[in-house]
Structure formats: structure tokens, C-alpha cells
Scaffold this active site. Structure first.
Site, short mmCIF file in Angstrom:
data_model
loop_
_atom_site.label_atom_id
_atom_site.label_comp_id
_atom_site.label_asym_id
_atom_site.label_seq_id
_atom_site.Cartn_x
_atom_site.Cartn_y
_atom_site.Cartn_z
CG ASP A 221 -11.05 -4.20 0.71
OD1 ASP A 221 -11.44 -3.54 1.70
OD2 ASP A 221 -10.25 -5.14 0.82
CD GLU B 4 -8.57 -4.46 16.48
OE1 GLU B 4 -9.21 -3.41 16.51
OE2 GLU B 4 -7.64 -4.68 15.69
NE ARG C 73 -3.87 -0.54 13.69
CZ ARG C 73 -4.28 0.44 12.88
NH1 ARG C 73 -4.81 1.53 13.40
NH2 ARG C 73 -4.14 0.34 11.57
CG ASP D 94 -11.66 -6.48 3.76
OD1 ASP D 94 -12.01 -5.30 3.97
OD2 ASP D 94 -10.47 -6.85 3.68
CE LYS E 7 -10.41 -7.14 7.01
NZ LYS E 7 -9.04 -7.15 7.52
NE ARG F 47 -3.86 -1.72 2.31
CZ ARG F 47 -4.64 -2.01 3.31
NH1 ARG F 47 -4.71 -1.21 4.34
NH2 ARG F 47 -5.35 -3.11 3.29
C1 G1P Z 1 -5.18 -3.35 10.13
C2 G1P Z 1 -5.95 -4.10 11.19
C3 G1P Z 1 -5.86 -5.59 10.95
C4 G1P Z 1 -6.36 -5.90 9.54
C5 G1P Z 1 -5.61 -5.07 8.54
C6 G1P Z 1 -6.15 -5.26 7.13
O1 G1P Z 1 -3.83 -3.70 10.18
O2 G1P Z 1 -5.46 -3.79 12.48
O3 G1P Z 1 -6.61 -6.25 11.91
O4 G1P Z 1 -6.19 -7.26 9.25
O5 G1P Z 1 -5.70 -3.68 8.87
O6 G1P Z 1 -7.48 -4.86 7.03
P1 G1P Z 1 -2.73 -2.81 10.92
O7 G1P Z 1 -2.79 -1.43 10.31
O8 G1P Z 1 -3.12 -2.75 12.36
O9 G1P Z 1 -1.43 -3.52 10.70
ZN ZN Z 2 -10.75 -3.79 3.65
#
Ligand code: G1P
Ligand code: ZN
Length: 545
Positions: free
Chosen positions: A281, A366, A498, A283, A378, A23
Site C-alpha cells: 500500500d 524499525e 518479534r 507506506d 508513513k 486484516r
Molecule cells: C507491524 C510493524 C509496525 C507497523 C505495522 C503496520 O505491526 O511492526 O511497526 O506499524 O506492522 O505496518 P506488528 O505486526 O508488529 O503489530
Molecule cells: Zn503498508
């Protein structure tokens, strides 16, 4: 024969996939050969296979169409001959996962930066999913990254730009491109899992009213078809249903901060019985009822506890899993149902092996992610339909269902505080500072809280025994409360810290508390441990969920 060109390129040092693919800002992807380098790195890292079919689609964000044309040329040059592409270049992440599985393709490329904003100055992303339909596990993404660091050339075919908008097959020499309706296969899958007859009865009669916010993202066409056209919800039940390249300028992130209007509506007398939103997207999901927001951790627990009410799961579930920072609510359900319960690192890819080995049927995070063995991602709309099915079957309100669940199992009061765009050095220092305290924290008391364990989470996959270390810092207390710290792996600017805070409350008379109040002492303790406010001068988190 179609001409294959070899194009000289220079490696980029920053193509390391994060929690969910690569990303970056659109501008980064628009640098010379940037996307091409990464796509070639993927194809060059895959083992040789006779399977030459790929699924391709994305969430429709800015650069989606350009990216698909670039990918097709490189894929053809690398020997792929068959492509299944969503009309308009659109596919939700769970729908893409389903297509990979259903049509047994080698894998798929999903173009999305999930809940991150879109547009020329915002984010884009690309993710490779393997033949089980799930995100490429770490051994793959590590190989992609390694290749990308030394790439010197890539291959691209002289394929004309493909018409993505007309459904049907296009044959160019030996290349076969199928443009399909993005919703059909997915809708059929949902019909096979949920009681559509019952749902249609209660929804079309107005007995169960709902509002779904597609946030101008990919679930617009999916939700409109399934909730309105098939299940009979009145027009207007699905809002912001047209996917836009910039999501209307908003973050397509279904949480209380970004889907605020929907959340506010649910606390007025005009609230429908049920509301939900999904992300860029498709999910993620946020579940709301009249006067109640269901935390994703509770949602997973409630889905598990009520799975027997839903046709696709009525014959029993094999086990459950949650990511480490997700609250322990589902653990209590698993204990009562005598089911295995797994704790995995953050990121959907860690559920793949457990699902494939049938060690689990349901899983969740979460971060507004819930899913099952029906795909390997998901799935936002799936969670919405699961809830609607439970509500229809129990003839209860969301609030009643949640309250009764808490009465039976107790409540895991939960909140996550995010500090976004923190300078990377400061964020890394905070993590080091936390690590340095771990050895001495055990058995120390802070007010009513006594530390039971303090460690850095490391996960050994029970199926392939691979080890993923440094997956977040956990401080657990004697009463079951926990504080967890980790750095995001999906951000595109600086670092995001986080902080996950959780406290168990068995006493039903204390269940209807505001989480921020109930967790106040633990939130203060978190600051004492990590010093984010002190070190950054910030006075509050960027987002609280
Ligand atoms: C975040 C969420 C994680 C999820 C991911 C992709 O990742 O915390 O649970 O699987 O986005 O949607 P993070 O930015 O915390 O690494
Ligand atoms: Zn997503």
C-alpha cells in the site's frame, strides 16, 4: 429516492482491528455479510457529523474492487453523499491520507493488508482513517469492535455498481462520486516538499542513478510518474511497476528477504547509486545504496540529522518520535539538536496526536516506516525522495552519508528476528514466561551485559493522556543495549513473535560489522529469556531484518 434496504445479519466474533485495521484472509472477508458488518460497525460508531464526504481507495489487491462496491452501498445508506475514489479503486495509503486532509473529508476507508500477500487465498484488510488523515485511534477501533460483536442488521442502498475506471464526476440522485487520478495530488505535495529542480538535474543527467522496486504493488504508478516522468530517471528505473491483484505471487514487503533481487543487485558492480522498494500500500520503504543497506532506524536518524537540507523542512523541525522497538539512533540526533524525542508503542496511529499538536515533525518505525507531518501515515516514496534530496544536496554516496553519520553519533547495531505462525498458546505462554522473569532480572549480569531495567512498556499519550498498556517487553542493559519482545498485531495466521535486538557501538573501527555477528551474544540471551526455539522446536527465525 434511492431505496435503502435493511439487511439482517449475524455478528462475527473476530472483527477486532489490529495494529493497522482489520486484516483477514480474503476467504474470511468473503463470508456472508462479513465486510458489510464491519463497515456498518464503523459508520454506526462515528459521531454524527455534517461532513458527508469519504475518501475510498486501496492497494489494488484481490477483492479491492468488490469491496469498494459493497462499501459505497453501505456508505450511501448511512447518509454519505460525496466520495473521492482513486481511479481503478487505487490509492496508496499516504495518498489517501493526503486526500482526506486536502479535501477536508470526514475520513477515509483504505483497503489493504499492507505487505501481506494478496490473492484469493491470501490477505485482505480494511482500515478507517479519521479527518486528520491518520489511522483511527484506539477509542475508535475499540468502538468498531464492540459494535461488530452485537450487530444484527446493516443498511445498504440500491446503488448500481459504480464505474471506477473513468476519471470524472458521476451524479446519482444526490450522490456525487469523483473518480480522480490517484497520483496527481500526491505528486503535487511531493513537489512542495522536495527540491524537484535539483533532483531533476542530477537524476535526468544520470549523475544520480537509481532503481525503485514497486513490487507489483501500489507505488508502481506513483514512482513511475514522479521518478521517471517528472524527475527524468530513464525508463526501467522503476521495476515491477504494474500493480497486480496477487503482487505477482510475492510478499510485497520491502525488506532484505522479500526484495532480495534488488538487495543482491546493490552488492554487485552494476549497482546504481541508490535503490529503494515500497510495500503493498505504499507506506513502507527500504533504502539501499551501492554496497549498503540502511536500516530503517538509521534512516530515520539520518533524515532527522539532514532535514535542514530539504526545502520542506529547512525552517526547522519541532521534534521526533520513534516506536519503542525502533533503535535509539534518532534519540542521539535529537539530543544533539536539542529536540524533544518521543517513544511510542508500535503502530503509526500513536504518532497522530504528536503530529497534530506539532510536538514532532518526523517519526518512524524499525519496520520500514518513515514519515512526517505532511500526511498522517508513513510514506514510502516520501522517504525515497527525502534520501534522494539529501544525496543530491550533499553530493555523497549513501555509504558515505551513513558512515559519516555513524562517526558522528556512533552506530546502533540492530536486527529484528521474527518467528511467524507460532501456535497462539505457545506464543502467549512465552510472553507470560517473560513477564514472570521481569521482577528478578534487574541488576543480574549475563556475560558483559548487566540488566538496567526490565519491564512491560506502557505509554501515556502526552496529548490526550490515554494509556496503552502491554506494548512489549523490554530488557535494557547498562551499556544501552536492549532486547525487546512483542507479539505482532497484524498477522493473520497464529501468532508472530518479534524479537528486537540492539547494541550501541561508539568505536568507529567497529562500525562495519555484520549485525548478526555483532549481536550474537544478545541474540543468544534473547533465546535464554524467551525459549522460542526450545518451545517450538524451530531452529531459526522465519525472517531476519
Ligand atoms: C507491524 C510493524 C509496525 C507497523 C505495522 C503496520 O505491526 O511492526 O511497526 O506499524 O506492522 O505496518 P506488528 O505486526 O508488529 O503489530
Ligand atoms: Zn503498508
Amino acid at each position: 429516492m434511492m431505496q435503502i434496504n435493511t439487511i439482517q445479519t449475524q455478528a462475527y466474533a473476530d472483527q477486532k482491528p489490529g495494529t493497522s485495521g482489520l486484516r483477514k484472509k480474503v476467504k474470511a472477508f468473503q463470508q456472508a455479510h462479513y465486510l458489510a458488518n464491519f463497515v456498518q460497525s464503523i459508520f454506526s460508531s462515528l459521531d454524527a457529523s455534517d461532513n458527508k464526504t469519504l475518501v475510498i481507495g486501496g492497494d489494488g489487491r484481490y477483492f479491492n474492487r468488490d469491496a469498494i462496491q459493497i462499501i459505497l452501498k453501505i456508505a450511501v445508506a448511512n447518509g454519505f453523499t460525496d466520495f473521492i475514489i482513486g481511479q481503478g479503486g487505487l490509492l496508496s495509503t499516504p495518498a489517501a491520507s493526503h486526500l482526506i486532509r486536502k479535501y477536508k473529508t470526514l475520513g477515509g476507508l483504505i483497503l489493504s493488508a499492507s505487505h501481506n500477500p494478496g490473492g484469493p487465498d491470501e490477505d485482505f484488510g480494511i482500515k478507517y482513517n479519521i479527518s486528520n488523515g491518520g489511522p483511527a485511534p484506539e477509542q475508535y477501533t475499540d468502538a468498531f469492535f464492540a459494535y461488530s460483536k452485537t450487530i444484527t442488521e446493516y443498511k445498504s442502498a440500491d446503488l448500481p455498481d459504480i464505474d471506477l475506471d473513468n476519471i470524472g464526476e458521476q451524479q446519482i440522485e444526490n450522490i456525487n462520486i469523483r473518480i480522480i487520478d490517484p497520483v496527481d495530488d500526491y505528486a503535487e505535495l511531493m513537489r512542495s516538499l522536495f527540491d524537484f529542480n535539483l533532483l531533476k538535474q542530477v537524476i535526468s543527467s544520470g549523475k544520480l542513478t537509481l532503481r525503485f522496486d514497486a513490487m507489483h504493488a501500489i507505488t508502481g504508478p506513483y514512482a513511475t510518474r514522479i521518478l521517471q516522468d517528472i524527475l527524468g530517471a530513464p525508463a526501467g528505473s522503476v521495476i515491477n511497476e504494474i500493480p497486480l491483484e496477487d503482487f505477482g505471487g510475492h510478499h510485497p514487503d520491502p525488506n532484505l528477504a522479500h526484495a532480495k533481487e534488488l538487495a543482491d543487485l546493490m552488492f554487485t558492480p552494476d549497482a546504481p547509486d541508490f535503490a529503494a522498494a515500497s510495500d503493498g500500500d505504499g507506506d513502507r520503504n527500504m533504502i539501499l545504496g551501492s554496497n549498503i543497506f540502511v536500516t530503517p532506524s538509521d534512516s530515520l536518524a539520518i533524515i532527522a540529522a539532514n532535514a535542514h537540507l530539504v526545502p520542506g523542512y529547512a525552517s526547522g523541525i519541532s521534534g521526533v518520535a520513534r516506536s519503542m522497538p525502533t533503535s535509539q539512533a534518532v534519540d542521539r540526533v535529537a539530543a544533539k539538536m536539542q529536540l524533544p524525542c518521543f517513544e511510542t508503542p508500535t503502530g503509526w496511529k500513536f504518532f497522530g496526536n504528536l503530529l497534530d499538536a506539532d510536538k514532532i515533525t518526523l517519526c518512524g518505525e524499525e519496520s520500514f516506516g518513515t514519515g512526517s507531518n505532511h500526511v498522517r501515515e508513513k510514506d514510502g516514496l516520501w522517504a525515497v525522495l527525502f534520501w534522494l534530496n539529501i544525496i543530491a544536496k550533499k553530493s555523497q554516496s549513501v555509504q558515505q552519508i551513513v558512515n559519516e553519520h555513524w562517526q558522528e553519533y556512533g552506530r546502533d547495531i540492530y536486527s529484528r528476528h521474527d518467528y511467524e505462525a507460532v501456535e497462539s498458546d505457545i506464543a502467549n505462554d512465552i510472553m507470560d514466561h517473560l513477564r514472570n522473569q521481569l521482577a528478578t532480572l534487574k541488576a543480574q549480569s549475563f556475560g558483559v551485559y548487566t540488566v538496567k531495567y526490565a519491564d512491560e512498556f506502557s505509554y501515556t499519550d502526552p496529548v490526550d493522556h490515554s494509556v496503552s498498556a502491554q506494548q512489549g517487553i523490554r530488557i535494557g542493559f547498562e551499556d544501552g543495549s536492549r532486547i525487546i519482545f512483542r507479539l505482532s498485531g497484524t498477522g493473520t495466521v497464529g501468532a508472530t513473535l518479534r524479537i528486537y535486538v540492539e547494541k550501541y557501538e561508539a568505536d568507529a573501527s567497529k562500525h562495519n560489522q555484520d549485525p548478526q555477528n555483532a549481536l550474537a551474544e544478545l541474540i543468544d540471551l534473547a533465546e535464554q529469556f524467551c525459549e522460542i526455539k526450545k518451545r517450538t522446536g524451530r531452529i531459526e527465525p522465519t525472517v531476519i531484518t
